[in-house]
Design an enzyme around this catalytic site. Structure first.
Site, PDB file in Angstrom:
ATOM      1  N   CYS A   5      66.178   0.257  80.677  1.00  0.00           N
ATOM      2  CA  CYS A   5      66.909   0.942  81.744  1.00  0.00           C
ATOM      3  C   CYS A   5      67.089   0.075  82.974  1.00  0.00           C
ATOM      4  O   CYS A   5      66.601  -1.041  83.052  1.00  0.00           O
ATOM      5  CB  CYS A   5      66.144   2.194  82.156  1.00  0.00           C
ATOM      6  SG  CYS A   5      65.689   3.215  80.762  1.00  0.00           S
ATOM      7  N   GLY A  32      71.899   0.817  81.250  1.00  0.00           N
ATOM      8  CA  GLY A  32      71.698   2.160  80.732  1.00  0.00           C
ATOM      9  C   GLY A  32      72.908   3.014  80.975  1.00  0.00           C
ATOM     10  O   GLY A  32      73.351   3.155  82.105  1.00  0.00           O
ATOM     11  N   ASN A 106      61.562   1.350  83.747  1.00  0.00           N
ATOM     12  CA  ASN A 106      62.226   0.481  82.781  1.00  0.00           C
ATOM     13  C   ASN A 106      61.130  -0.180  81.963  1.00  0.00           C
ATOM     14  O   ASN A 106      60.289  -0.877  82.521  1.00  0.00           O
ATOM     15  CB  ASN A 106      63.060  -0.582  83.509  1.00  0.00           C
ATOM     16  CG  ASN A 106      63.638  -1.640  82.567  1.00  0.00           C
ATOM     17  OD1 ASN A 106      63.965  -2.728  82.995  1.00  0.00           O
ATOM     18  ND2 ASN A 106      63.762  -1.329  81.296  1.00  0.00           N
ATOM     19  N   GLY A 107      61.149   0.051  80.659  1.00  0.00           N
ATOM     20  CA  GLY A 107      60.143  -0.561  79.798  1.00  0.00           C
ATOM     21  C   GLY A 107      59.722   0.377  78.704  1.00  0.00           C
ATOM     22  O   GLY A 107      60.401   1.352  78.399  1.00  0.00           O
ATOM     23  N   TYR A 259      71.014 -11.973  76.641  1.00  0.00           N
ATOM     24  CA  TYR A 259      71.984 -10.897  76.526  1.00  0.00           C
ATOM     25  C   TYR A 259      71.912  -9.838  77.610  1.00  0.00           C
ATOM     26  O   TYR A 259      72.936  -9.409  78.142  1.00  0.00           O
ATOM     27  CB  TYR A 259      71.826 -10.204  75.159  1.00  0.00           C
ATOM     28  CG  TYR A 259      72.568  -8.910  75.088  1.00  0.00           C
ATOM     29  CD1 TYR A 259      73.947  -8.897  74.894  1.00  0.00           C
ATOM     30  CD2 TYR A 259      71.909  -7.688  75.274  1.00  0.00           C
ATOM     31  CE1 TYR A 259      74.653  -7.710  74.876  1.00  0.00           C
ATOM     32  CE2 TYR A 259      72.615  -6.495  75.253  1.00  0.00           C
ATOM     33  CZ  TYR A 259      73.980  -6.516  75.054  1.00  0.00           C
ATOM     34  OH  TYR A 259      74.673  -5.348  75.058  1.00  0.00           O
ATOM     35  N   SER A 300      79.571 -10.895  76.025  1.00  0.00           N
ATOM     36  CA  SER A 300      78.299 -11.586  76.216  1.00  0.00           C
ATOM     37  C   SER A 300      78.270 -13.003  75.642  1.00  0.00           C
ATOM     38  O   SER A 300      77.465 -13.819  76.052  1.00  0.00           O
ATOM     39  CB  SER A 300      77.164 -10.743  75.635  1.00  0.00           C
ATOM     40  OG  SER A 300      77.527 -10.260  74.365  1.00  0.00           O
ATOM     41  N   ASP A 362      78.396 -16.300  69.603  1.00  0.00           N
ATOM     42  CA  ASP A 362      77.892 -15.022  70.099  1.00  0.00           C
ATOM     43  C   ASP A 362      76.450 -15.203  70.561  1.00  0.00           C
ATOM     44  O   ASP A 362      75.783 -16.171  70.193  1.00  0.00           O
ATOM     45  CB  ASP A 362      77.988 -13.917  69.039  1.00  0.00           C
ATOM     46  CG  ASP A 362      77.977 -12.510  69.680  1.00  0.00           C
ATOM     47  OD1 ASP A 362      77.907 -12.407  70.921  1.00  0.00           O
ATOM     48  OD2 ASP A 362      78.035 -11.519  68.926  1.00  0.00           O
ATOM     49  N   CYS A 450      58.397 -13.752  76.954  1.00  0.00           N
ATOM     50  CA  CYS A 450      58.138 -13.061  75.699  1.00  0.00           C
ATOM     51  C   CYS A 450      59.227 -13.505  74.742  1.00  0.00           C
ATOM     52  O   CYS A 450      60.400 -13.534  75.107  1.00  0.00           O
ATOM     53  CB  CYS A 450      58.199 -11.548  75.875  1.00  0.00           C
ATOM     54  SG  CYS A 450      58.069 -10.680  74.282  1.00  0.00           S
TER      55      CYS A 450
HETATM   56  P1  5GP Z   1      74.537  -6.678  65.796  1.00  0.00           P
HETATM   57  O1  5GP Z   1      75.954  -6.266  65.803  1.00  0.00           O
HETATM   58  O2  5GP Z   1      74.302  -7.978  65.077  1.00  0.00           O
HETATM   59  O3  5GP Z   1      73.626  -5.611  65.278  1.00  0.00           O
HETATM   60  O4  5GP Z   1      74.079  -6.882  67.307  1.00  0.00           O
HETATM   61  C1  5GP Z   1      74.356  -8.045  68.024  1.00  0.00           C
HETATM   62  C2  5GP Z   1      75.533  -7.850  68.948  1.00  0.00           C
HETATM   63  O5  5GP Z   1      75.286  -6.684  69.753  1.00  0.00           O
HETATM   64  C3  5GP Z   1      75.745  -8.994  69.893  1.00  0.00           C
HETATM   65  O6  5GP Z   1      77.146  -9.189  70.026  1.00  0.00           O
HETATM   66  C4  5GP Z   1      75.160  -8.512  71.216  1.00  0.00           C
HETATM   67  O7  5GP Z   1      75.903  -9.022  72.300  1.00  0.00           O
HETATM   68  C5  5GP Z   1      75.252  -6.995  71.140  1.00  0.00           C
HETATM   69  N1  5GP Z   1      74.124  -6.187  71.672  1.00  0.00           N
HETATM   70  C6  5GP Z   1      74.277  -4.956  72.253  1.00  0.00           C
HETATM   71  N2  5GP Z   1      73.106  -4.445  72.634  1.00  0.00           N
HETATM   72  C7  5GP Z   1      72.151  -5.336  72.312  1.00  0.00           C
HETATM   73  C8  5GP Z   1      70.721  -5.354  72.489  1.00  0.00           C
HETATM   74  O8  5GP Z   1      70.098  -4.448  73.033  1.00  0.00           O
HETATM   75  N3  5GP Z   1      70.108  -6.459  72.020  1.00  0.00           N
HETATM   76  C9  5GP Z   1      70.789  -7.482  71.419  1.00  0.00           C
HETATM   77  N4  5GP Z   1      70.112  -8.550  70.993  1.00  0.00           N
HETATM   78  N5  5GP Z   1      72.119  -7.488  71.245  1.00  0.00           N
HETATM   79  C10 5GP Z   1      72.809  -6.435  71.682  1.00  0.00           C
HETATM   80 FE1  SF4 Z   2      61.449  -7.420  73.327  1.00  0.00          FE
HETATM   81 FE2  SF4 Z   2      60.071  -9.634  73.880  1.00  0.00          FE
HETATM   82 FE3  SF4 Z   2      62.265  -9.752  72.348  1.00  0.00          FE
HETATM   83 FE4  SF4 Z   2      62.479  -9.208  74.936  1.00  0.00          FE
HETATM   84  S1  SF4 Z   2      61.775 -11.127  74.019  1.00  0.00           S
HETATM   85  S2  SF4 Z   2      63.582  -8.189  73.272  1.00  0.00           S
HETATM   86  S3  SF4 Z   2      60.628  -8.042  75.319  1.00  0.00           S
HETATM   87  S4  SF4 Z   2      60.327  -8.720  71.850  1.00  0.00           S
HETATM   88 MG    MG Z   3      78.090  -9.029  72.193  1.00  0.00          MG
END
Ligand code: 5GP
Ligand code: SF4
Ligand code: MG
Length: 487
Positions: A5, A32, A106-107, A259, A300, A362, A450
């Site tokens: 969030c 969010g 947030n968390g 991201y 992104s 991407d 992390c």
């Molecule tokens: P996928 O479609 O492979 O499941 O998710 C990756 C794509 O979703 C990327 O284009 C990324 O920019 C977007 N994305 C949206 N929300 C998230 C998120 O919470 N975490 C990550 N890693 N990618 C996200």
């Molecule tokens: Fe979650 Fe750590 Fe990955 Fe961030 S780096 S999305 S806090 S596991």
């Molecule tokens: Mg994306």
């Protein structure tokens, strides 16, 4: 319940704090999009307004002009699991003490069960971990009457927060004071800003990300350090360390850089956009390819694609148009819905793509819904070759610290080798940035992160027995055995 969030808080006597909070939340909308809310205090009474929907839907001129006070907190919520209804919208409010208190989180806490019991709540009665924290704080109230000079909540937070485990950046308020708290790993960001000049401050601001300060004309003072609490009131800003030095271990979520955060946000003192560009530059050095055009999966992927183009000398171009009125496709619960959402969101620019050898950048592949549809679209539009470059390493482990991720079964990189993924995605080649290059792109070298979703090394105990078997040949991660409750 997990939450990724945006939080905001402002203490500014004489200013329209509800309007400032609205503007700050608007700048944090990307964190969010499910519900939005704020709590405002005039020194005597705290008023909470929250609802499902975007910031601009929940608040209009009339609502804002009715919210009078000198102190406010706000929250945008991106629930990632379980029900998403009004009761889970934040700030959470508890009517204890002089005028009650409000909390925005947030968390994600990792040991909620133990805390539920301690808060005297019935298991199953609570709806979110933020609610559990509010319950714990409320139950600690009678024992510590509090001092109107230092703020009612300060002592309660000092007693309760050290018992919490997991990821939390909190903003809180009672009738007179604003509080910010960051967990000892600093998983989620939180920064402090100032309204007015340094020698004559007119107010203080807390926000998940620094652009929320920029939009209200506040100056970034600094990021809160992991394990720090700030108490803001008539006397200014007081800083309290809630954890001992050996409990503090800086582990800012590396995905904030990849991201999650806005490109204009500063984290660890670094502007995120520059870090993303450098990821693309290092990726170009690490995984070069002969091609005619570098393009991004918008939005992104854009800075990393620009970096890749600059470093490789291959021209940057636009290959996809994004419908900017569509939000996240990522959290739709069923696969077909996610696929059609990607189609609605992204459409190819045929003339730019036809007969070209493309490098497609991407930021991440999670389930692979996005990139798989993108490859298919680009091929249909006549691309000669499609080379995928990803500006984060293979995402093979679920997150327990506040970002929505599917189970391991659904994570592409947990189940396939690079060669298998390349085939499955229909790409001519596929390369991910290495973790070393990712960290080098971000800098500074002494900062801690992390990276559990990339390495399986969880800095804080996660709510299951992680029995990690050796990775099968060619696979990127180990095998996680056992169910994944709550993921
Ligand atoms: P996928 O479609 O492979 O499941 O998710 C990756 C794509 O979703 C990327 O284009 C990324 O920019 C977007 N994305 C949206 N929300 C998230 C998120 O919470 N975490 C990550 N890693 N990618 C996200
Ligand atoms: Fe979650 Fe750590 Fe990955 Fe961030 S780096 S999305 S806090 S596991
Ligand atoms: Mg994306």
């Amino acid at each position: 319940m997990k939450e990724a969030c945006g939080v905001f808080g402002v203490y500014a006597p004489g200013r329209q704090v509800a309007q400032l909070t609205f503007d700050g939340l608007y700048a944090l909308q990307h964190r969010g999009q499910e519900s939005a809310g704020m709590a405002v205090s005039d020194g005597e009474t705290i008023t909470v307004v929250k609802d499902m929907g975007l910031v601009a839907t929940v608040f209009d001129e009339r609502t804002l002009s009715g919210l009078i006070g000198h102190l406010a907190i706000g929250h945008t919520r991106y629930s990632t699991h379980g029900s998403s209804d009004w009761t889970n919208a934040q700030p959470a409010y508890r009517p204890v003490g002089r005028a009650g208190f409000a909390l925005g989180h947030n968390g994600n806490l990792t040991e909620t069960d133990v805390l539920v019991e301690r808060a005297g709540m019935l298991p199953g009665m609570t709806v979110s971990d933020s609610d559990v924290v509010a319950g714990l704080l409320a139950s600690a109230f009678p024992g510590s009457a509090g001092d109107p000079e230092t703020g009612e909540l300060a002592g309660v937070l000092e007693a309760v927060v050290p018992e919490l485990v997991g990821a939390f950046s909190f903003v809180l308020m009672d009738a007179t004071h604003l509080y910010g708290v960051r967990d000892p790993n600093g998983f989620r960001p939180l920064c402090l800003g100032r309204l007015g000049p340094a020698d004559r401050p007119e107010g203080w601001v807390l926000a998940s990300e620094s652009p929320a300060l920029d939009v209200i004309g506040a100056t970034l003072v600094r990021e809160l350090v992991p394990g720090e609490m700030v108490v803001i009131g008539p006397g200014g800003v007081r800083s309290v360390r809630l954890f001992s030095t050996d409990e503090v271990d800086d582990r800012l979520c590396i995905f904030e850089f990849v991201y999650f955060a806005r490109p204009d946000t500063r984290l660890h003192g670094i502007e995120v956009h520059g870090a993303r560009r450098r990821m693309g530059e290092l990726l170009a050095r690490q995984a070069p390819v002969d091609a005619d055009m570098v393009m991004a999966v918008p939005e992104s992927g854009v800075p990393a694609a620009e970096g890749y183009a600059k470093e490789s000398g291959i021209p940057y171009g636009q290959g996809l148009v994004k419908n900017r009125y569509i939000g996240r496709t990522f959290i739709d619960p069923d696969h077909q819905a996610r696929v059609s959402a990607v189609r609605r969101k992204l459409n190819p620019l045929r003339d730019n793509i036809e007969s070209k050898r493309l490098v497609v950048v991407d930021d991440s592949i999670v389930r692979s819904t996005t990139i798989r549809s993108v490859v298919a679209m680009l091929r249909e539009a006549g691309a000669a070759e499609v080379h995928l470059r990803v500006s984060s390493p293979p995402f093979a482990w679920p997150c327990f610290y506040g970002i929505d991720t599917p189970t391991r079964e659904e994570l592409l990189a947990a189940n396939m080798s690079i060669a298998e993924m390349e085939r499955y995605l229909g790409a001519d080649s596929l390369a991910y940035i290495t973790l070393d290059n990712l960290k080098a792109a971000i800098g500074p070298p002494e900062a801690g992160y992390c990276d559990a979703c990339l390495t399986g090394e969880y800095p804080v105990k996660v709510p299951l027995t992680l029995e990690v078997a050796p990775a099968p040949p060619g696979r990127t991660g180990g095998v996680l055995q056992g169910a994944l409750p709550g993921v």
